[in-house]
Enzyme design. Structure first.
Site, mmCIF file in Angstrom:
data_model
loop_
_atom_site.group_PDB
_atom_site.id
_atom_site.type_symbol
_atom_site.label_atom_id
_atom_site.label_comp_id
_atom_site.label_asym_id
_atom_site.label_seq_id
_atom_site.Cartn_x
_atom_site.Cartn_y
_atom_site.Cartn_z
ATOM 1 N N HIS A 1 0.841 -1.207 0.000
ATOM 2 C CA HIS A 1 0.000 0.000 0.000
ATOM 3 C C HIS A 1 0.867 1.245 0.000
ATOM 4 O O HIS A 1 1.890 1.314 0.657
ATOM 5 C CB HIS A 1 -1.036 0.002 1.127
ATOM 6 N N ASP B 1 3.200 -6.535 3.121
ATOM 7 C CA ASP B 1 2.874 -5.455 4.060
ATOM 8 C C ASP B 1 3.213 -5.851 5.492
ATOM 9 O O ASP B 1 2.389 -5.767 6.393
ATOM 10 C CB ASP B 1 1.389 -5.050 3.932
ATOM 11 N N GLU C 1 -4.753 2.130 2.782
ATOM 12 C CA GLU C 1 -4.915 0.896 3.547
ATOM 13 C C GLU C 1 -5.139 1.221 5.013
ATOM 14 O O GLU C 1 -5.965 0.613 5.692
ATOM 15 C CB GLU C 1 -3.644 0.029 3.400
ATOM 16 N N GLU C 2 -4.401 2.209 5.502
ATOM 17 C CA GLU C 2 -4.308 2.451 6.949
ATOM 18 C C GLU C 2 -5.640 2.796 7.596
ATOM 19 O O GLU C 2 -5.888 2.434 8.743
ATOM 20 C CB GLU C 2 -3.294 3.557 7.237
ATOM 21 N N ASP D 1 6.304 0.544 6.617
ATOM 22 C CA ASP D 1 4.835 0.414 6.480
ATOM 23 C C ASP D 1 4.298 1.525 5.594
ATOM 24 O O ASP D 1 3.977 2.578 6.069
ATOM 25 C CB ASP D 1 4.203 0.451 7.869
ATOM 26 N N HIS E 1 3.786 2.624 12.600
ATOM 27 C CA HIS E 1 2.888 3.742 12.928
ATOM 28 C C HIS E 1 3.524 4.791 13.838
ATOM 29 O O HIS E 1 2.802 5.514 14.517
ATOM 30 C CB HIS E 1 1.589 3.227 13.559
#
Lengths: 484, 484
Positions: free
Chosen positions: B292, B366, B338-339, B304, B437
């Site tokens: 993503h 991912d 995606e998140e 990520d 994140h």
């Protein structure tokens, strides 16, 4: 009798263990070669060895540090956290049963951090993780924007032609590779702004002086040279510095927007907080240990320097709690505002400059959580056999012997320059410059076994220095002898 | 001839090395036991083994990721960074020589972060390092202040009497111990706010869902349940959670002030960006790989999921650059948003729902920078000997065989539920949930050897899946067979 019954039993077991291991015997034998010099008695050595072994299962330094970082947290000089730390320290000394607790005023210029933001605005807009350096002036309101000019280090910037720097934001991209390089890299932080300003730079943003690979900027103090324009100064994290360097490598001009609202904030009076275990025979001579009570504001000052405060408070308390009565006093000084210019150390010297000869030995802890890896001394020649005996007791903790040119730590540096006999109890700094001056300097990084070894070392050191049969020689003679 | 001369030479050397090592032979022998099933030809196996060995010295995935993190950086869905990432992806696919490059719209509700601040106000004032959870509403302007009530996990909070939670800020202190616990701990993040609101809480602040020991809060999406009051939701770093827990343990009420200005920000249209290497024989059947393109805003989305984009782009490019012409198409999809709710994956399915049978195999990357440690499949029984051959080629990269119930990755999950044959190329996630994140998800964490192994694995996988003599069986039959 100055040892409780339970302690006597533990002490006997310790001595037995020592004799079996041979560690203690070795030390004693080596020291006994010098038959004419004054030495610690067998009983004193046994007590010191008992402290070394018994204190290892103590956990007080860890608990004190937990208390400071939880109940006070950040305590930058001049902030409400500073005042809370002073109150905490006074209360903690009393709670720990120190014989005397007092504070001595330390006045200094105060500085506030304010807003701190930076972003690359061209060619690839990205926010950066930065922090203002201590003492930095603000940018104009809403920030300033200019092209970055990169230098590998301060020296390279100083050698560059003015035209290259004029109107730009200087980026000093000097990576600190390991914990031995602090002295090498830190001039870019402390003196970079004025050197850049001399060449017409509008601001300076350095790669953080730190060994980590995380997105934490490291703050730290900088100083403006007199008569030079004062330009804003900040540090970016190592991760950001890597990224900015990659951008610059692409060959297009890279522009940064920097916004700081940091400012000088008048004069503030804080305190050195002092706790003393008073000596039984020579109360006016004292062993001086301690750390600095202030921290930077970003983290909670666990390794810098809550650890030093906790290590030395716990060391003195351990001696008292176990009924040991040192001949000389043991004085724990928690210095005010080390971070912004050693103000606490200077104030202590000013207040006690006529008492240098009364300092039996000075040793500060300000390089993290331990363990202690080396013991250096700065004592008169006659005391060297005693130092050797002290080292023999400490050697089983993994402590190497050092030279006789010790530096006692930042806040006690001026005392040493004034002739105070000193010890350098070197703390292992493997993680220190990863965390130093960052938001990540927090209690969860502390390992009980590490900090406890350091507290144990300080307890043995303080006890033996306080018991020594002769003075370690503080005074002008010591300085003169060292110069020869 | 579909291999350049230099490539042929390298290929011959590789085959020789394989024969000597026996690794290749082993695979071939095992597969040959099933004589009636369609198998890869010797030549195809040799080419696959050549890709495996030759791609290991390639460095393109690392370079692509360097480009994305440096030239785009943070690219949260709906932000200017998102649009820049889409433009970057289109340009990069073209630069890499993909045969077809296009984008497909993905529309979703947008969210902005705004101000995020928290501090303990009593009994021990301290600022906290926190971040708003994605989708969180704001606090009242100037924040809200309430007592914290701690729970070990979401379940414990849900079991508590309402009176305990009413009017409080819920603190879910659930430590994620290792990378396998994401599924266990994440419900506190995603569903905690509504569950707390049902009991009358005014806000929720969780311990970050992350395995690190640093002062970084981990963001991540949360969802409000319909018909339940929407309360602000934030995460604090593990270091802060430790500290808050220590405060609470002292038994006095602990009060937090929380200020968030995060808000929903209307509808935004971004894009799935797609690059295709068109197949020579079956161009309308395709192997689907990708990652993503969006990231969270705090870091630069290196692990990520910049890594997943780079790994799969590099894999397809390697095949093309070396003159290999796959029978089926290889399609790299860089999914939008995606998140915040798998919007790109859902949009891809919606746009291609009549083409499930044309998907030869789907596999998304991912879970960080690699290496790939395991290969699971989800194919019809007739294709299992082919999977075995694929694994035999990949085994020397340290890849274990998996089961035949693979999950292809978050954005391709709905495709699999619709019957797409899938592969699970499991990435080693040892550092993934340390960085995930957080602001610390940056390019300097990437190790070339790790990401390159993953790109190599995807190249071998994509090539072999594209060359397979039979379909892997996408469609309703595959789903039915799996249910038996």
């Amino acid at each position: 009798m100055f040892i409780r019954q339970s302690v006597v039993k533990a002490c006997q077991q310790s001595i037995l263990a020592l004799l079996v291991s041979g560690a203690f015997l070795q030390g004693a034998t080596a020291a006994n070669k010098n038959d004419t010099a004054p030495l610690f008695t067998e009983k004193e050595l046994q007590t010191a060895a008992w402290i070394r072994d018994a204190a290892r299962s103590d956990n007080l330094s860890y608990k004190i540090l937990e208390s400071l970082t939880t109940e006070v947290g950040p305590r930058m000089a001049g902030t409400p956290g500073d005042a809370r730390a002073v109150a905490w320290a006074e209360a903690k000394f009393k709670e720990l049963g120190f014989d005397k607790v007092w504070k001595e005023p330390v006045t200094y210029p105060s500085w506030t951090r304010g807003i701190e933001k930076a972003e690359i605005v061209a060619p690839f807009p990205q926010p950066l993780s930065i922090t203002a350096l201590g003492n930095s002036v603000a940018t104009p309101k809403n920030g300033l924007r200019a092209e970055l000019v990169e230098f590998a280090n301060l020296k390279e910037m100083m050698a560059a032609p003015d035209e290259k720097v004029q109107g730009k934001i200087v980026f000093i991209n000097h990576r600190m590779q390991n914990s031995n390089e602090y002295g090498l890299v830190v001039p870019g932080r402390s003196a970079g702004a004025s050197e850049a300003a001399r060449k017409g730079a509008v601001a300076i943003v350095i790669r953080s002086v730190g060994t980590d690979n995380h997105r934490f900027p490291h703050t730290g103090v900088m100083q403006y040279a007199p008569g030079v324009a004062q330009i804003p100064a900040a540090a970016m994290s190592n991760s950001d510095a890597d990224m900015v360097a990659r951008m610059i490598k692409r060959g297009k001009p890279v522009s940064l927007k920097l916004e700081l609202s940091s400012a000088a904030a008048g004069t503030y009076t804080s305190y050195n907080v002092i706790g003393e275990m008073t000596g039984s025979e020579l109360p006016n001579e004292y062993v001086l240990i301690g750390g600095h009570l202030d921290s930077w504001d970003l983290g909670t000052g666990a390794i810098d320097d809550g650890a030093g405060c906790a290590i030395t408070m716990a060391a003195a308390e351990f001696i008292k709690r176990n009924g040991l009565k040192p001949k000389r006093s043991i004085r724990v000084v928690l210095f005010a505002n080390e971070e912004q210019g050693l103000f606490g150390g200077k104030a202590y010297l000013a207040a006690h400059q006529n008492q240098i000869a009364q300092i039996q030995a000075a040793a500060e802890a300000d390089l993290g959580q331990g363990p202690v890896t080396k013991m250096a001394s700065f004592v008169r020649t006659e005391a060297l056999p005693l130092v050797k005996q002290m080292h023999s007791v400490l050697a089983p903790l993994g402590i190497e012997p050092g030279d006789n040119n010790a530096f006692p730590g930042p806040d006690m540096g001026d005392l040493r320059m004034a002739g105070a006999a000193s010890f350098g109890l070197a703390l292992k700094a493997d993680d220190y410059f990863d965390l130093h001056h960052t938001p990540d300097d927090t209690f969860d990084k502390i390992e009980p076994a590490r900090i406890n070894q350091a507290a144990t070392t300080y307890a043995v050191f303080a006890w033996m220095a306080a018991q020594a049969p002769i003075s370690f020689g503080s005074g002008q003679e010591l300085l003169k002898a060292a110069k020869k």
